[in-house]
Motif scaffolding. Sequence first.
Motif, PDB file in Angstrom:
ATOM      1  N   ARG A  62      -0.429   6.000  13.999  1.00 14.68           N
ATOM      2  CA  ARG A  62       0.504   6.491  12.975  1.00 14.68           C
ATOM      3  C   ARG A  62       0.023   6.108  11.571  1.00 14.68           C
ATOM      4  NH1 ARG A  62       4.283   4.612  16.783  1.00 14.68           N
ATOM      5  NH2 ARG A  62       4.888   2.808  15.526  1.00 14.68           N
ATOM      6  N   ILE A  63      -0.579   4.928  11.466  1.00 15.73           N
ATOM      7  CA  ILE A  63      -1.069   4.473  10.165  1.00 15.73           C
ATOM      8  C   ILE A  63      -2.222   5.347   9.684  1.00 15.73           C
ATOM      9  CG2 ILE A  63      -2.247   2.577   8.985  1.00 15.73           C
ATOM     10  CD1 ILE A  63      -0.652   0.667  10.774  1.00 15.73           C
ATOM     11  N   VAL A  64      -3.195   5.620  10.562  1.00 15.77           N
ATOM     12  CA  VAL A  64      -4.346   6.411  10.127  1.00 15.77           C
ATOM     13  C   VAL A  64      -3.971   7.874   9.939  1.00 15.77           C
ATOM     14  CG1 VAL A  64      -6.030   4.835  11.152  1.00 15.77           C
ATOM     15  CG2 VAL A  64      -5.176   6.751  12.490  1.00 15.77           C
ATOM     16  N   ALA A  65      -2.915   8.318  10.602  1.00 16.11           N
ATOM     17  CA  ALA A  65      -2.466   9.701  10.408  1.00 16.11           C
ATOM     18  C   ALA A  65      -2.014   9.933   8.970  1.00 16.11           C
ATOM     19  CB  ALA A  65      -1.334  10.031  11.384  1.00 16.11           C
ATOM     20  N   GLU A  66      -1.587   8.858   8.287  1.00 22.45           N
ATOM     21  CA  GLU A  66      -1.192   8.968   6.883  1.00 22.45           C
ATOM     22  C   GLU A  66      -2.389   8.953   5.946  1.00 22.45           C
ATOM     23  OE1 GLU A  66       1.357   5.621   6.312  1.00 22.45           O
ATOM     24  OE2 GLU A  66       3.140   6.645   7.095  1.00 22.45           O
ATOM     25  N   GLY A  67      -3.571   8.575   6.469  1.00 23.91           N
ATOM     26  CA  GLY A  67      -4.769   8.522   5.635  1.00 23.91           C
ATOM     27  C   GLY A  67      -5.312   7.135   5.405  1.00 23.91           C
ATOM     28  N   THR A  68      -4.574   6.104   5.803  1.00 20.40           N
ATOM     29  CA  THR A  68      -5.088   4.738   5.717  1.00 20.40           C
ATOM     30  C   THR A  68      -6.207   4.562   6.745  1.00 20.40           C
ATOM     31  OG1 THR A  68      -2.946   3.893   5.000  1.00 20.40           O
ATOM     32  CG2 THR A  68      -4.475   2.287   5.920  1.00 20.40           C
TER      33      THR A  68
ATOM     34  N   LEU B 142       0.823  -1.210   0.000  1.00 16.46           N
ATOM     35  CA  LEU B 142       0.000   0.000   0.000  1.00 16.46           C
ATOM     36  C   LEU B 142       0.855   1.258   0.000  1.00 16.46           C
ATOM     37  CD1 LEU B 142      -2.870  -0.771   2.534  1.00 16.46           C
ATOM     38  CD2 LEU B 142      -2.990  -0.777   0.040  1.00 16.46           C
ATOM     39  N   GLU B 143       0.447   2.230  -0.784  1.00 15.04           N
ATOM     40  CA  GLU B 143       1.065   3.549  -0.714  1.00 15.04           C
ATOM     41  C   GLU B 143       0.536   4.254   0.541  1.00 15.04           C
ATOM     42  OE1 GLU B 143       0.046   5.635  -4.209  1.00 15.04           O
ATOM     43  OE2 GLU B 143       0.870   4.126  -5.580  1.00 15.04           O
ATOM     44  N   PRO B 144       1.350   5.077   1.184  1.00 17.31           N
ATOM     45  CA  PRO B 144       0.873   5.822   2.357  1.00 17.31           C
ATOM     46  C   PRO B 144      -0.394   6.611   2.030  1.00 17.31           C
ATOM     47  CG  PRO B 144       3.244   6.029   2.160  1.00 17.31           C
ATOM     48  CD  PRO B 144       2.783   5.333   0.903  1.00 17.31           C
ATOM     49  N   GLY B 145      -1.380   6.507   2.912  1.00 15.19           N
ATOM     50  CA  GLY B 145      -2.613   7.249   2.706  1.00 15.19           C
ATOM     51  C   GLY B 145      -3.702   6.478   2.007  1.00 15.19           C
ATOM     52  N   ARG B 146      -3.383   5.304   1.470  1.00 18.65           N
ATOM     53  CA  ARG B 146      -4.386   4.501   0.780  1.00 18.65           C
ATOM     54  C   ARG B 146      -4.767   3.300   1.653  1.00 18.65           C
ATOM     55  NH1 ARG B 146      -3.425   1.553  -3.291  1.00 18.65           N
ATOM     56  NH2 ARG B 146      -5.582   1.610  -4.015  1.00 18.65           N
ATOM     57  N   GLY B 147      -5.826   2.644   1.231  1.00 20.19           N
ATOM     58  CA  GLY B 147      -6.131   1.333   1.752  1.00 20.19           C
ATOM     59  C   GLY B 147      -6.971   1.286   3.016  1.00 20.19           C
ATOM     60  N   LEU B 148      -7.478   0.080   3.262  1.00 17.52           N
ATOM     61  CA  LEU B 148      -8.291  -0.227   4.435  1.00 17.52           C
ATOM     62  C   LEU B 148      -7.775  -1.524   5.036  1.00 17.52           C
ATOM     63  CD1 LEU B 148     -10.993   0.080   6.173  1.00 17.52           C
ATOM     64  CD2 LEU B 148     -11.981  -1.514   4.505  1.00 17.52           C
ATOM     65  N   ILE B 149      -7.425  -1.489   6.326  1.00 15.05           N
ATOM     66  CA  ILE B 149      -7.009  -2.694   7.047  1.00 15.05           C
ATOM     67  C   ILE B 149      -8.148  -3.126   7.955  1.00 15.05           C
ATOM     68  CG2 ILE B 149      -5.334  -3.705   8.628  1.00 15.05           C
ATOM     69  CD1 ILE B 149      -3.360  -1.569   7.794  1.00 15.05           C
ATOM     70  N   VAL B 150      -8.573  -4.366   7.810  1.00  9.78           N
ATOM     71  CA  VAL B 150      -9.594  -4.939   8.685  1.00  9.78           C
ATOM     72  C   VAL B 150      -8.886  -5.711   9.795  1.00  9.78           C
ATOM     73  CG1 VAL B 150     -11.604  -6.438   8.854  1.00  9.78           C
ATOM     74  CG2 VAL B 150     -11.182  -5.149   6.740  1.00  9.78           C
ATOM     75  N   LEU B 151      -9.047  -5.266  11.028  1.00 10.64           N
ATOM     76  CA  LEU B 151      -8.471  -5.952  12.185  1.00 10.64           C
ATOM     77  C   LEU B 151      -9.571  -6.789  12.830  1.00 10.64           C
ATOM     78  CD1 LEU B 151      -6.335  -3.147  13.907  1.00 10.64           C
ATOM     79  CD2 LEU B 151      -5.606  -4.871  12.260  1.00 10.64           C
ATOM     80  N   ASP B 152      -9.550  -8.090  12.558  1.00 13.60           N
ATOM     81  CA  ASP B 152     -10.589  -8.990  13.052  1.00 13.60           C
ATOM     82  C   ASP B 152     -10.133  -9.602  14.370  1.00 13.60           C
ATOM     83  OD1 ASP B 152     -12.736 -10.607  13.381  1.00 13.60           O
ATOM     84  OD2 ASP B 152     -12.368 -11.897  11.648  1.00 13.60           O
ATOM     85  N   GLU B 153     -10.427  -8.914  15.489  1.00 16.38           N
ATOM     86  CA  GLU B 153     -10.004  -9.345  16.833  1.00 16.38           C
ATOM     87  C   GLU B 153      -8.488  -9.515  16.915  1.00 16.38           C
ATOM     88  OE1 GLU B 153     -11.821  -9.525  19.426  1.00 16.38           O
ATOM     89  OE2 GLU B 153     -13.873  -9.672  18.723  1.00 16.38           O
TER      90      GLU B 153
END
Length: 529
Positions: free
Chosen positions: A194-200, A164-175
Amino acid sequence: MGTELRLEARRLSKTYGGSRALQDADLAVAPGEIHALVGQNGCGKSTLVKILTGYHAPDPGGSVLVDGTGLSLPVRWSEASAAGVSVVHQDLGLLDQLTVAENIGVGGYRHAKTTRKIDWRAQNEVARRVLDRLRVPVDPTAPVASLSPTRRAEVAIARALRDLEPGRGLIVLDEATRALPREELDRFHGLLKRIVAEGTSILMVSHNLEEVLRFADRVTVLRDGRVAAAALPTKGLTEHDLARHMLGRTVDAVAREERDFTDAPAVATVTGLTARGLTDFALEIRRGEVVGLTGLPGSGFEWVPRLVAGIERAKAGLLTTGRRTVDLSRADVRDCLKAGVALVPEKRVVEGLALELSIRDNIAIPDVNRRGRPWFVGRRWQSSTAAEAITRLGIRARSARSLIRELSGGNQQKVLLAKWLAVAPEAVVLHEPTQAVDVGARADILRSIREAASRGLGVLLVSIEPTDLVDACDRILVVGLDGRVRTLRTHEPDDVFEAVYEEPAPTGPAPAGPTTDTRDDRSAGTEGR
């Protein structure tokens, strides 16, 4: 609206046979936010996530968009991955025998252009770049088996962000935070920030309402397959607010009377237990009493369930019950069961239940030898035992013949508890009995523990969850890193948390067995800490 959202799911439904598991569910996740998805077991969370990741095909009529672009339904994982969707499951999906770089590369190894063999130098560099970006100080060549739980989770996140490029994408954290020690959660959540601060964006599926309220920006609540509350800002919400949305009512507190067990007979006594960081550890469980046990990871408390149940052998130690005395340096599971001690293990799927068997068969397994015959195993007693357990513990299932794999995590845990209560032990040891269960199932499980104790059973509840301990236990033993054991009697989770993280007193070697530092924290407060 679609172009403003990282993920937009519209009117997703899923029917299994004649049962509607999900109905017209909507979900909207904005760029750069942590969005939580919560609900009771069986409410449709897993079904929704599996639709989004292509594991299940939805009923006709819904849609899924990522960054405003529609995905085909059923979702093809290759298409979702190309759009920037990745998943970190609760077991993290890591292979212990591989290195960090090898785990990060799974599903996308770099190959040499000429030979098409894996280019390990390039692969190590890919791993190093993503780890550096996340500020995770791990050697890409280190074996994953050598890492702490938090480092393992960080490696799983690194794999999700690999392409993923910084600022893109969706991470699903399943428990994905379920197995992390409490004291390491802040560091892991710092990584997520830190990850969401980039826009992810992050979609966090969790049973831990405290975690949701502390770290998520918004939360969507499912109840009985429908959205009960959509995209609620977490600021100002309380756990009771979320529980009310999840259950459609408030959660009743677990009833706990103050009782004096001074004159009650001991049903199980452990003396001289030495193993796994414990030295000359001792405890006593009296009839009708629920004793809690907790401490910092590394103090040895987390190994007590396996040691007293005979799964692992101690260097030394004796287990004494009304039935017999067992040498824990030589004992096995059968010896401890004959002594009347049963264990409800932490890893219910791996160590506790047969997923392909029914509720009835799982509950009956420990008693087949005693109640069956070599040529015949009757069904009548199995069915009646299972029916009683379903009623008493509130197990939600179509019938006693339902397979364990068809049940939610909370109902699986109830079956596991029923399985070992059915053998009528002198004492039962429960290791993290509410792990990865929803708020309603948690209350049912703790209430069942109290009811079992009221019938004369001795209970040892081993957990890192202060709320579980104060809700269910008559007294709580806290094992320090210095080997000292403190006894608390408190209704306040903060008292337990402070006792666990209290700095050891510089008083020299720890005394043998439990310390005499025993007091009632309701009156002592924080004095002397």
